[in-house]
Design a protein around this motif. Structure first.
Motif, mmCIF file in Angstrom:
data_model
loop_
_atom_site.group_PDB
_atom_site.id
_atom_site.type_symbol
_atom_site.label_atom_id
_atom_site.label_comp_id
_atom_site.label_asym_id
_atom_site.label_seq_id
_atom_site.Cartn_x
_atom_site.Cartn_y
_atom_site.Cartn_z
ATOM 1 N N GLY A 239 0.843 -1.180 0.000
ATOM 2 C CA GLY A 239 0.000 0.000 0.000
ATOM 3 C C GLY A 239 0.877 1.228 0.000
ATOM 4 O O GLY A 239 2.074 1.159 0.320
ATOM 5 N N TYR A 240 0.314 2.376 -0.328
ATOM 6 C CA TYR A 240 1.133 3.579 -0.403
ATOM 7 C C TYR A 240 0.276 4.813 -0.181
ATOM 8 O O TYR A 240 -0.954 4.737 -0.168
ATOM 9 C CB TYR A 240 1.868 3.653 -1.742
ATOM 10 C CG TYR A 240 0.979 3.633 -2.967
ATOM 11 C CD1 TYR A 240 0.668 4.812 -3.638
ATOM 12 C CD2 TYR A 240 0.470 2.439 -3.473
ATOM 13 C CE1 TYR A 240 -0.133 4.805 -4.777
ATOM 14 C CE2 TYR A 240 -0.332 2.423 -4.607
ATOM 15 C CZ TYR A 240 -0.630 3.607 -5.253
ATOM 16 O OH TYR A 240 -1.433 3.595 -6.374
ATOM 17 N N MET A 241 0.935 5.937 0.005
ATOM 18 C CA MET A 241 0.213 7.190 0.168
ATOM 19 C C MET A 241 0.966 8.297 -0.539
ATOM 20 O O MET A 241 2.177 8.221 -0.751
ATOM 21 C CB MET A 241 0.007 7.533 1.640
ATOM 22 C CG MET A 241 1.262 7.796 2.442
ATOM 23 S SD MET A 241 1.334 9.498 3.021
ATOM 24 C CE MET A 241 3.087 9.838 2.964
ATOM 25 N N ALA A 242 0.217 9.349 -0.901
ATOM 26 C CA ALA A 242 0.787 10.559 -1.470
ATOM 27 C C ALA A 242 0.397 11.718 -0.573
ATOM 28 O O ALA A 242 -0.749 11.822 -0.130
ATOM 29 C CB ALA A 242 0.272 10.784 -2.892
ATOM 30 N N ALA A 243 1.360 12.589 -0.291
ATOM 31 C CA ALA A 243 1.115 13.722 0.604
ATOM 32 C C ALA A 243 2.294 14.678 0.495
ATOM 33 O O ALA A 243 3.247 14.442 -0.263
ATOM 34 C CB ALA A 243 0.950 13.240 2.047
ATOM 35 N N ALA A 244 2.247 15.739 1.273
ATOM 36 C CA ALA A 244 3.386 16.642 1.358
ATOM 37 C C ALA A 244 4.598 15.883 1.892
ATOM 38 O O ALA A 244 4.453 14.959 2.710
ATOM 39 C CB ALA A 244 3.048 17.813 2.273
#
Length: 365
Positions: A239-244
């Protein structure tokens, strides 16, 4: 004394006493449509690429993997586009671990997590596991969530974290970006981290926007995704995330050392480089999902509009009996515990036909 009673005799944390672990039934039946897996599997060309990539890592298994999984973050950024770079990306063993790390970093004792049931059943468990207080928000009677209602509840509860699931599980409906924007603005006072869980977003109808569009200028916004569903890689746990970039820096403070194995990294990179092949079945799945919606309506049931690879439907007098009757026919779907409702994954044409044929016979009887 059974095992649960023996567990209760251990010196557990008080908030874990009486709890049951997450888990859907894992039964050996011909048609498995209960946990929203991509039942088409991994295509042959992508499989060969993954095997080659994993084999190339075997000679180095005596060494720790790249702690920063740099190449994987670069490939994830390229896949998502939206002007993102590797600094915006983070990954872990399934999106559940990404969410857990976010709650470890921004939640915890004395802090709260707000989400809006019915939604993903892991959210309260993740809150409990990280010592965070869980706040169950409210949806409308039809399970929808408006921008006004969501923002009002955020202002009322002043949570430290808000979890928005879009498309929502178990209902399958996508949230408008107006909801995300309203929640983000309402969370300004409490400096709430707003997480949009987009595990099923690749199955959305054409034109459905992603919260990735909202990331610029919103440092408290996080978009979580997974390779378990559309990529047919549930067993790989990525799983992964995108953010600052500073959000990823926060997760570096709580992640376990070398938390992504070299094998996981290699498999995920190979999959991303073969994404066209792996995602080729998404449209076929969407066809079966829409077929399910159409045929359930014809049966007099009430399916929710779905932007996911599953359909949530109501109108059943005895859903548990229908679930049992389908299981007796070799078809396993999900009883999500909501009165009058069940949930079914859109599978292959043959699997979908088995479900619809079985359900039609049950309702007719």
């Amino acid at each position: 004394m059974d095992q649960f009673e023996r567990l209760s005799q251990l010196p557990l944390r008080d908030d874990l006493r009486g709890q049951h672990p997450y888990g859907a039934p894992q039964l050996d039946v011909p048609v498995l449509l209960n946990v929203n897996e991509n039942t088409f599997g991994v295509p042959a060309d992508a499989k060969e690429a993954i095997i080659s990539a994993v084999a190339a890592e075997l000679d180095g298994l005596n060494r720790y993997p790249d702690r920063e999984f740099t190449v994987l973050r670069q490939e994830l950024a390229a896949y998502l586009d939206h002007g993102l770079t590797e600094d915006n990306l983070w990954a872990a063993n399934g999106s559940n671990e990404v969410l857990q790390q976010l709650l470890q970093a921004f939640g915890g004792p004395g802090r709260s997590v707000l989400s809006f049931p019915p939604t993903y059943s892991m959210y309260p468990l993740l809150a409990s596991g990280t010592g965070s207080s869980y706040i169950a928000g409210q949806r409308a009677a039809d399970f929808s969530l408006s921008a006004e209602s969501a923002a009002e509840q955020v202002r009322e509860h002043a949570p430290n974290i808000v979890l928005l699931c879009s498309p929502n599980n178990p209902t399958g409906t996508a949230l408008g970006l107006d909801v995300v924007k309203a929640v983000y603005e309402a969370g300004e006072a409490s400096q709430a981290i707003v997480i949009v869980d987009e595990a099923y977003t690749e199955f959305s109808h054409t034109g459905t926007p992603s919260a990735l569009d909202l990331l610029p200028g919103r440092p408290r916004l996080v978009v979580s995704r997974t390779m378990s569903k559309a990529f047919a890689m549930a067993g790989a746990r990525l799983g992964y995330m995108a953010a600052a970039p500073e959000v990823a820096d926060a997760l570096r403070l709580v992640r376990l050392p070398y938390h992504l194995s070299a094998i996981t990294q290699a498999a995920a990179v190979a999959a991303l480089r073969n994404s066209t092949s792996l995602l080729a079945n998404v449209e076929a799945i969407k066809v079966q999902r829409d077929r399910i919606v159409t045929e359930l309506l014809e049966l007099g049931l009430t399916p929710a509009p779905s932007d996911s690879n599953f359909v949530f439907f109501g109108g059943l007098e005895n859903p548990s009996e229908v679930w049992e009757a389908l299981l007796a026919q070799g078809v396993l779907i999900r009883d999500v515990g909501i009165p009058g409702h069940l949930r079914v994954t859109a599978g292959t044409e043959a699997e979908t036909s088995a479900f619809l044929t079985g359900l039609r016979a049950i309702l007719g009887a």
